[in-house]
Scaffold this motif. Structure first.
Motif: not given
Length: 315
Positions: A34-53
């Motif tokens: 899973v490759i996203t922009p910085s997780h400092d932005n909660p939007f992108f962190k949410s993407e990563a968390v959703g994909a991982e789950a």
């Protein structure tokens, strides 16, 4: 006898190499990167968390990487995914044009890519491109902004990173609504590159030249938060601010009477859909749907903000 023993040993070593290779390949086949922009932005962190789950739920190992909107770094991360023998890549990309080569590189290595949030400027390279309907969402935000402004007054627009297709689409959606009202006058339009600190600084500067603004419409929630902080610091907390994304930070601001509205794009769910499609594609050779897919956005204001949690709206 020694010759026989050596032959058995050699055969055993050879078999272990083959089995080891097979096991490694089997393990690699179960990896989703899973490759996203910085997780400092909660939007992108949410993407990563959703994909991982979702990936873990479906039995995959995951590797989450961040490109920081740097296309060169993104290319290096694709090399990492290829070297690890990933079965699929879930990507929120670092540029509509700059990303095409990286996705092609993965495809040539037999690794399919599933894009979320941001499109690339080529079809037939990625398997899926699943994005929020940014134009539809921006029109919702624009309509709410017009109503909040009472159809008149000076306003400012903060736009996202110029290389990001979404920045232009959202701005177009806003203006296709707002420009119908001649008494709404845009006195400044600047890019704050999706950044909260940059939006704060830009807003401070804009206020010096235009202290009488009535509203700010922003290309994302992070910039909206920066703009509102600058306005509040200048004693102008009553200026109307509308964002885009549906973050918890803006939800809290709306419920406390700060920022007035945002537009929810379901980041968490989109990332999960991408993983589901990757899983289906790996098992059947097809996702069963078109490459380009649009997910409708939802207006968030004081009426429904309390139902918002981590880029998802409860019933």
């Amino acid at each position: 006898m020694k010759t026989f023993a050596k032959s058995v040993l050699a055969a055993g070593v050879a078999l272990s190499v083959v089995l080891g290779g097979a096991l490694s390949a089997s393990a690699a086949e179960k990896l989703i990167v899973v490759i996203t922009p910085s997780h400092d932005n909660p939007f992108f962190k949410s993407e990563a968390v959703g994909a991982e789950a979702k990936a873990k739920e479906l039995g995959y190992e995951t590797l989450s990487l961040v490109h920081d909107d740097d296309a060169n770094k993104q290319s290096e991360l694709f090399d990492t995914a290829i070297a690890r023998g990933a079965s699929a890549i879930i990507l929120d990309n670092a540029g509509a044009d700059a990303t095409v080569a990286a996705v092609k590189k993965a495809k040539a290595a037999g690794i399919p890519s599933f894009l979320i949030d941001r499109e690339i400027n080529e079809t037939g390279v990625a398997v899926s491109q699943i994005v929020s309907n940014n134009y539809q969402g921006a029109k919702l935000g624009g309509e709410e902004f017009v109503a909040l402004m009472g159809e008149k007054g000076n306003f400012v627009e903060l736009v996202g990173r110029e290389s990001d297709t979404n920045a232009g689409i959202r701005s177009q959606g806003y203006h296709d609504v707002i420009d119908q009202y001649p008494d709404l006058k845009m006195v400044a339009r600047q890019s704050a590159n999706w950044s909260q600190p940059e939006a704060f600084e830009k807003m401070e500067t804009i206020l010096q030249a235009h202290p009488d603004i009535k509203g700010v419409i922003s290309g994302n929630d992070t910039m909206a938060m920066g703009a509102y902080a600058a306005l509040k610091a200048a004693g102008k907390g009553d200026v109307i601010v509308v964002g885009f994304d549906g973050s918890n930070d803006v939800r809290d601001s709306i419920t406390s009477g700060g920022i007035k509205a945002t537009v929810l794009q379901p980041a968490y769910r989109i990332a999960q859909i991408a993983v589901e499609q990757a899983d289906k594609y790996l098992k059947t050779g097809s996702t069963g749907v078109a490459e380009k897919q649009l997910m409708d956005c939802v207006l968030i204001n004081s009426d429904n903000a309390a139902k918002l949690e981590t880029f998802a709206l409860s019933e």
